[in-house]
Design a protein around this motif. Structure first.
Motif, mmCIF file in Angstrom:
data_model
loop_
_atom_site.group_PDB
_atom_site.id
_atom_site.type_symbol
_atom_site.label_atom_id
_atom_site.label_comp_id
_atom_site.label_asym_id
_atom_site.label_seq_id
_atom_site.Cartn_x
_atom_site.Cartn_y
_atom_site.Cartn_z
ATOM 1 N N GLY A 242 0.064 -6.023 10.393
ATOM 2 C CA GLY A 242 0.852 -5.652 9.217
ATOM 3 C C GLY A 242 0.398 -4.405 8.492
ATOM 4 O O GLY A 242 0.899 -4.099 7.406
ATOM 5 N N ASP B 286 3.330 -1.869 7.966
ATOM 6 C CA ASP B 286 4.255 -2.340 6.925
ATOM 7 C C ASP B 286 3.672 -2.139 5.535
ATOM 8 O O ASP B 286 4.375 -1.699 4.612
ATOM 9 C CB ASP B 286 4.597 -3.819 7.127
ATOM 10 N N ARG B 287 2.399 -2.450 5.360
ATOM 11 C CA ARG B 287 1.761 -2.266 4.050
ATOM 12 C C ARG B 287 1.734 -0.796 3.656
ATOM 13 O O ARG B 287 1.941 -0.440 2.501
ATOM 14 C CB ARG B 287 0.349 -2.856 4.053
ATOM 15 N N VAL C 101 3.858 1.585 4.605
ATOM 16 C CA VAL C 101 5.220 1.996 4.245
ATOM 17 C C VAL C 101 5.590 1.454 2.868
ATOM 18 O O VAL C 101 6.151 2.175 2.033
ATOM 19 C CB VAL C 101 6.228 1.559 5.324
ATOM 20 N N ASN C 102 5.263 0.195 2.586
ATOM 21 C CA ASN C 102 5.551 -0.375 1.266
ATOM 22 C C ASN C 102 4.822 0.384 0.163
ATOM 23 O O ASN C 102 5.370 0.606 -0.923
ATOM 24 C CB ASN C 102 5.190 -1.863 1.232
ATOM 25 N N SER D 56 0.062 -2.501 13.850
ATOM 26 C CA SER D 56 1.375 -3.118 13.666
ATOM 27 C C SER D 56 1.264 -4.638 13.671
ATOM 28 O O SER D 56 1.878 -5.327 12.844
ATOM 29 C CB SER D 56 2.337 -2.647 14.755
#
Length: 125
Positions: A91, A94-95, A97-98, A88
């Protein structure tokens, strides 16, 4: 699109998500979720009810015109353990999920639309 989103655990063609991210860190997390709010063709919200992780989220679909829809995903994930906290912090989550959102977009565009499912309302408690 909402119908296909709801089937996401059974849609390996586009999701790599939580399990793949955890496996990449040599950690496996399993959890159960419940739908807490659903509005026909517009949004779905969920939260975990048991398991190794705590999260909640909402995906909102906004029709722009006959060929375009804006998809907004909001998630609150509580990383557990050192590996998830580190992922987390840099990142990685986040990557991931994107990337899942990008693959979902590609899947919808390839199919030309959703496949259909139950279209009722689930109200918040």
């Amino acid at each position: 699109m909402l119908a296909l989103w709801k089937r996401r655990p059974a849609s390996p063609e586009w999701i790599s998500g939580d399990i793949a991210a955890a496996n990449a860190l040599l950690v496996r997390r399993e959890f159960d979720t419940e739908i807490v709010d659903q509005l026909l063709e517009e949004r779905i919200a969920w939260r975990t009810v048991s398991g190794d992780t705590k999260q909640m989220g909402m995906v909102h679909f906004q029709r722009l015109d006959d060929a375009h829809t804006r998809v907004e995903l909001v998630m609150d994930v509580e990383p557990t353990g050192a590996a998830e906290k580190a992922a987390s912090a840099v990142g990685m989550i986040d990557r991931r999920v994107n990337g899942d959102i990008r693959r979902f977009k590609e899947l919808i565009e390839q199919r030309g639309g959703e496949s259909g499912s139950w279209r009722g309302r689930v109200s918040p408690d």
